[in-house]
Motif scaffolding. Sequence first.
Motif, PDB file in Angstrom:
ATOM      1  N   LYS A 309      13.752  -5.586   9.044  1.00  0.00           N
ATOM      2  CA  LYS A 309      14.640  -5.134  10.118  1.00  0.00           C
ATOM      3  C   LYS A 309      15.864  -4.386   9.586  1.00  0.00           C
ATOM      4  O   LYS A 309      16.569  -3.732  10.352  1.00  0.00           O
ATOM      5  CB  LYS A 309      15.087  -6.323  10.957  1.00  0.00           C
ATOM      6  N   LYS A 310      16.111  -4.495   8.278  1.00  0.00           N
ATOM      7  CA  LYS A 310      17.327  -3.896   7.725  1.00  0.00           C
ATOM      8  C   LYS A 310      17.071  -2.643   6.888  1.00  0.00           C
ATOM      9  O   LYS A 310      18.002  -2.095   6.310  1.00  0.00           O
ATOM     10  CB  LYS A 310      18.072  -4.941   6.881  1.00  0.00           C
ATOM     11  N   VAL A 311      15.812  -2.231   6.810  1.00  0.00           N
ATOM     12  CA  VAL A 311      15.489  -1.017   6.050  1.00  0.00           C
ATOM     13  C   VAL A 311      14.656  -0.094   6.931  1.00  0.00           C
ATOM     14  O   VAL A 311      14.112  -0.507   7.955  1.00  0.00           O
ATOM     15  CB  VAL A 311      14.716  -1.346   4.754  1.00  0.00           C
ATOM     16  N   ASP A 318       7.249   1.989   1.199  1.00  0.00           N
ATOM     17  CA  ASP A 318       7.315   2.178  -0.257  1.00  0.00           C
ATOM     18  C   ASP A 318       7.347   0.834  -0.981  1.00  0.00           C
ATOM     19  O   ASP A 318       6.761   0.690  -2.064  1.00  0.00           O
ATOM     20  CB  ASP A 318       8.556   2.998  -0.623  1.00  0.00           C
ATOM     21  N   HIS A 319       8.031  -0.143  -0.375  1.00  0.00           N
ATOM     22  CA  HIS A 319       8.082  -1.477  -0.977  1.00  0.00           C
ATOM     23  C   HIS A 319       6.695  -2.115  -0.983  1.00  0.00           C
ATOM     24  O   HIS A 319       6.274  -2.710  -1.989  1.00  0.00           O
ATOM     25  CB  HIS A 319       9.066  -2.351  -0.202  1.00  0.00           C
ATOM     26  N   ILE A 320       5.968  -1.963   0.126  1.00  0.00           N
ATOM     27  CA  ILE A 320       4.609  -2.493   0.224  1.00  0.00           C
ATOM     28  C   ILE A 320       3.725  -1.864  -0.855  1.00  0.00           C
ATOM     29  O   ILE A 320       2.964  -2.546  -1.548  1.00  0.00           O
ATOM     30  CB  ILE A 320       4.011  -2.209   1.619  1.00  0.00           C
ATOM     31  N   GLU A 321       3.831  -0.551  -1.014  1.00  0.00           N
ATOM     32  CA  GLU A 321       3.014   0.152  -2.008  1.00  0.00           C
ATOM     33  C   GLU A 321       3.372  -0.285  -3.424  1.00  0.00           C
ATOM     34  O   GLU A 321       2.503  -0.396  -4.288  1.00  0.00           O
ATOM     35  CB  GLU A 321       3.194   1.661  -1.853  1.00  0.00           C
ATOM     36  N   SER A 322       4.664  -0.531  -3.653  1.00  0.00           N
ATOM     37  CA  SER A 322       5.104  -0.991  -4.972  1.00  0.00           C
ATOM     38  C   SER A 322       4.540  -2.383  -5.278  1.00  0.00           C
ATOM     39  O   SER A 322       4.066  -2.646  -6.392  1.00  0.00           O
ATOM     40  CB  SER A 322       6.631  -1.014  -5.031  1.00  0.00           C
TER      41      SER A 322
END
Length: 401
Positions: A309-311, A318-322
């Motif tokens: 909720k904060k990004v 991108d975080h999921i892919e990382s």
Amino acid sequence: MTVTPELNNRPNKNGLHTIQIRITHNRKLKRIALEYAIPLADWNPEKKEVRKSNPLHLPINAAIKIKVLEAQQEALRSHIQDKPLTATQLKKRLKKQISGDSFIEYAQKRVDETVNPSSKSNLQSTLNKFKEFLKQEDLLFPELDYDLIKSYQRHLKKIGNATNTIYNAMKNLRATYNEAIAEEVYETDRNPWKRIKLKKEKTIRRRLNMKELLMVEQFNLRPGTAAFHSRHAFMLGFYLQGARVTDLLLLTWANIKDGRCEYYTNKGHKFTSKKIPAQALPILKYFRELSVNPKPTDYILPFIKLNRKKVSAVEFRDHIESVNAQMNGHLYEIADKLQIPRFSMHTGRHTFANNAIRASNGNIHAVSDAMGHSSIQITEQYFDAAYRDENDALGDMVFGS
């Protein structure tokens, strides 16, 4: 810059001559055709207008004057703003008003309105590549014809794009064009995409056989390590009927209800309800015990570090892919130590599909539904080739060992 109406010297197939707007700038000439065509005898070359002998002379002459005036105003406005237009630029602006909307603008609007971050990224990449081919020039719907599409196909192949990469790029452009027609943004009875054949090669999909799967599941790893968590996550995805990696990472304890795992898929937002097999229960128990009194909204797997909720949606994607890349790295290490071909998190999905089609005696409809595919054809791609030992066994049955 001069803007003058004229008649095309060459008649069309009906023997009529198209009315054109001639734009001259610095001795360079550009012409754009209006939507009107008349007999040669109905044109007054001195007055640059349609003669009264033509029953539609009033509306046609009015349309000509409007377009000439618009061109002159556009050129004057540009001159006042100290941004002089070339004949080509003015032609492009006028043609847009006459012929229809910009394909590029519509395609960008479609990208901007796409909610799924991965789909948005894929569409934007396709559009950016196409704009590079066009040298950042605008493209109107009527200009996207058969010749241009074939030219772009050859360009993609020339710069080294693989067959399936070309297929995906062209498929996205075709979908955008057809969607514009469906929404009545553009009307045509000559859709060039109907003549375009898109080729796609079958890909070799990595999947684990039962021996390999058992080796991975029983491989000795120290509990609590990132590699241990990645292996457990891989097995959990397999046991949850080939759950996609993103769906797996976003599962919360609230999704576990009465022996079932229920959630809305990230791709397509479809509701799915999976019975949790006994083999998955120890994995869930392990992850539950990692936290003290986990909340229903807590993620089951301990990989997501950002507050969704904060990004922005792009940052979270991108975080999921990382995270997925890190998990795959751990699985590669496990494969290397077991001396088997490398596999990824998505391999669990292929492995489930292959085992499921065998266990269900070829019930592809049940497997397709379990995997959340939109068509049977997509499911078929998961098991279109047999293992080498299966082929050997078949040969032995036919010809004898």
